[in-house]
Write a protein that holds these residues in place. Sequence first.
Motif, short mmCIF file in Angstrom:
data_model
loop_
_atom_site.label_atom_id
_atom_site.label_comp_id
_atom_site.label_asym_id
_atom_site.label_seq_id
_atom_site.Cartn_x
_atom_site.Cartn_y
_atom_site.Cartn_z
N PHE A 51 0.82 -1.21 0.00
CA PHE A 51 0.00 0.00 0.00
C PHE A 51 0.85 1.26 0.00
O PHE A 51 0.32 2.36 -0.11
N ARG A 52 2.16 1.11 0.13
CA ARG A 52 3.06 2.27 0.21
C ARG A 52 3.96 2.41 -1.01
O ARG A 52 4.24 3.51 -1.43
N ASN A 57 0.35 8.70 -4.27
CA ASN A 57 -0.07 9.42 -3.07
C ASN A 57 0.81 9.00 -1.91
O ASN A 57 0.73 7.88 -1.42
N THR A 58 1.71 9.90 -1.47
CA THR A 58 2.63 9.56 -0.39
C THR A 58 1.90 9.44 0.95
O THR A 58 2.45 8.90 1.90
N ASN A 59 0.67 9.94 0.99
CA ASN A 59 -0.13 9.84 2.22
C ASN A 59 -1.23 8.80 2.05
O ASN A 59 -2.33 8.96 2.54
N ASN A 60 -0.92 7.73 1.34
CA ASN A 60 -1.92 6.70 1.11
C ASN A 60 -2.25 5.97 2.42
O ASN A 60 -1.38 5.68 3.22
N PHE A 61 -3.54 5.67 2.61
CA PHE A 61 -3.96 4.93 3.79
C PHE A 61 -5.20 4.13 3.45
O PHE A 61 -5.94 4.44 2.51
N LEU A 62 -5.45 3.08 4.23
CA LEU A 62 -6.61 2.22 4.03
C LEU A 62 -7.87 2.92 4.49
O LEU A 62 -7.87 3.68 5.45
N GLU A 386 5.77 10.36 4.82
CA GLU A 386 5.20 9.49 5.85
C GLU A 386 5.51 8.02 5.62
O GLU A 386 5.61 7.26 6.55
N GLU A 387 5.64 7.64 4.33
CA GLU A 387 5.80 6.23 4.06
C GLU A 387 7.12 5.67 4.60
O GLU A 387 7.29 4.48 4.77
N PHE A 388 8.08 6.55 4.90
CA PHE A 388 9.35 6.10 5.44
C PHE A 388 9.32 6.04 6.97
O PHE A 388 10.25 5.55 7.59
N THR A 389 8.28 6.58 7.58
CA THR A 389 8.22 6.61 9.05
C THR A 389 7.12 5.71 9.61
O THR A 389 7.11 5.47 10.80
N LEU A 390 6.22 5.23 8.79
CA LEU A 390 5.15 4.38 9.29
C LEU A 390 5.70 3.02 9.70
O LEU A 390 6.56 2.45 9.04
N SER A 391 5.18 2.51 10.80
CA SER A 391 5.56 1.16 11.22
C SER A 391 4.72 0.13 10.49
O SER A 391 3.76 0.47 9.79
N CYS A 392 5.07 -1.13 10.66
CA CYS A 392 4.33 -2.20 9.99
C CYS A 392 2.94 -2.40 10.59
O CYS A 392 2.12 -3.10 10.00
N GLU A 393 2.71 -1.82 11.75
CA GLU A 393 1.40 -1.95 12.40
C GLU A 393 0.51 -0.75 12.13
O GLU A 393 -0.53 -0.60 12.76
#
Length: 436
Positions: A51-52, A57-62, A386-393
């Motif tokens: 998803f990343r 969209n660098t701010n992609n989210f579910l 953000e995609e470089f700072t998001l954790s796997c959870e």
Amino acid sequence: MGAEVMEEEQQPLSTQPTETPIITETATAYPWPALKFDVPPRKIYHFCHQFRRGSPNTNNFLKGVKWSPDGSCFLTSSEDNTLRLFYLPDNVGEIELESCASADASEDSYECSLMVSEAESVYDYCWYPYMSASDVSSCVYASTTKDHPIHLWDAVSGQLRCTYRAYDAMDEITAAYSVAFNSSGTRLFAGYNKSIRVFDVHRPGREFKQYSFLQNDKGGPAGIVSSIAFSPTHNGMLAMGSYNQATAIYVEDNMEPLYVLHGQEGGVTQVLFSKDGNYLYTGGRKDPYILCWDVRNTVDIVYKLYRSSENTNQRISFDIEPSGRHLGTGGQDGLVHVYDLQTGYWTGSFQAASDTVNGFSFHPTLPLAVSSSGHRRFSMLDTNDEEFTLSCEENCISVWGFSCAPFADGAYFDDNDPSTHLETQINDQDVSQAEP
């Protein structure tokens, strides 16, 4: 995917039922396993990296997740205007959930089977209710997006089957905010601003019936129709939630209003009937409670179920397990809370993600559930993406395996057994609100 398809090439469903499909006794009398919610479920599949990467969209989210009616796959929606389809492995039914190893979050369990990219933001999507992987013609789902008609997608090839188009007073295409197939799968209901349009599934194009709520003197959905649900008992009853904080119940055939329910603090984002069709559950944005209504006596709220959602406009969905006994819902706290619907009391919870759990859905036949998490983040210009700072959870999809009570304990429920329905002492108890 191209959204423009000539009308003569459109093929919605190859088989056209002449009457309402009859659910077999096997389908309704299946002994559903009794899930044990006092034992934390085990994560057996996990997805986050796909998803990343490669997303514009660098701010992609579910935004949500839904199982297919036959349980063979689940469908996700995300901020990058993409619908992703994940089929379960063939051996998932053979997995011993008690002893299987937890999913490794450092990499995705497997890649999605199909991707469909819409041109604009996805408002809503729904499965054809009689979808079965063994019948390719039935493997379809509908989606509605900003400034576009309703699309019917092929879940096998990813091709556009057909479109259902509504036009405004200026003869311009207007987008639906919500979509739902009726119980028989013959008609597609679409919610608009102060109106609803009904399409014949087998006649794509611009032919529809419109029901306007502009001059509704019974206090119906005066705003945007945000959610539509049909009673699972095939009694011709449907519920519609709107952003004016009201939920209305109608008769499907002539759209005659039966009840209007008020009590949600925010705009209604989801409506869902109980498995026996006697109760209706509604949830709203910036509203910490899911409300339970008895559709046979709508004077008062039966009880309230708490969830952490009072500080977000985000849609947070909930679901009822196939046995009809428990309801599961996510929240901003990253937890999935489970409630006993016979009493309205909190049963248990588990940590599903490190951010908002916006989607939760029980598998229709197996002791599984799927959750989606993510929310919009606003990064500063001088910080990294953000995609470089998001954790796997965070911003992830997880498939959970629940423990089941042994059959010898008698803890299996029959969907035809009235004792498993909400016909209990619920109205004799003073259950005002349940909070974990």
